[in-house]
Motif scaffolding. Structure first.
Motif: not given
Lengths: 131, 131
Positions: A13, A15, A19-20, A23, A34, A50, A54, A87, B26-27
């Protein structure tokens, strides 16, 4: 499900900053390391990283959906955050069966999240009950 | 920052179905025990439960923002998932300083996530470097 020591599953994946940021809202973890490139530049990491949790959530995704899969109950996890993930970089999570109890349907797996160079970033062990 | 053994910080949150669904995306952890009431009814939990890693992310939020706070680097975490949290129920995460190294800026904290009755659902220990 028939399990064996050495059995493995993995998931990759990326991130990205969206997405960060998502989260950060869910987890309440709005640590600027982050989220804020200017802040991150002043830290030892130099660039936004990240969240460790996560990254670790990919391990949970593997356990519940792939190995052991359906019916898995998560009992415990150890995590060591040994290297940052930046990230936008790709990662691969991997779980590998390391021990199968003979008395109970409980299995131990080594768990890791690797960066794009294949170097470990999160290392640990999961214990699960399987259905 | 001056730390002392016994120093504590806590944070409360409700993870409703929207947050749990967002975390599932997300995960990549789309285990139906978190998302599908009909599926959950067939499991020992009976109702959808919050992902253990989402609960645990509140611990990270406390460490990085409150105790020790700014400049904290997460080194490791142990997690035991001892009791489920149902989607929509309130939880409280709490971290408490248990050991301060005299040779390095490294501190150990006991970490827990409690359900609305105050019973532990996630228990463990964090190790962090502080700035």
């Amino acid at each position: 499900m028939s399990l064996y020591v050495g059995q493995t599953a993995q998931l990759s994946k990326v991130f990205a900053s969206a997405e960060v940021a998502a989260f950060a809202e869910l987890s309440e973890d709005r640590n600027p390391v982050h989220l804020d490139a200017g802040y991150a530049a002043q830290t030892p990491f130099k660039r936004p990283i990240v969240h460790g949790m996560l990254l670790s959530s990919l391990i949970s995704a593997l356990l519940g959906q792939h190995l052991p899969g359906d019916g898995t109950i998560y009992l415990g996890q150890t995590l060591k955050f040994v290297r940052p993930v930046y990230v936008g970089d790709g990662v691969t999570a991997r779980v590998t069966v390391s021990d199968i109890r003979s008395d109970k349907p409980i299995v131990t797996l080594t768990t890791e999240v690797l960066n794009k160079e294949g170097l470990p970033c999160v290392q640990g062990e999961a214990v699960v009950r399987y259905g």
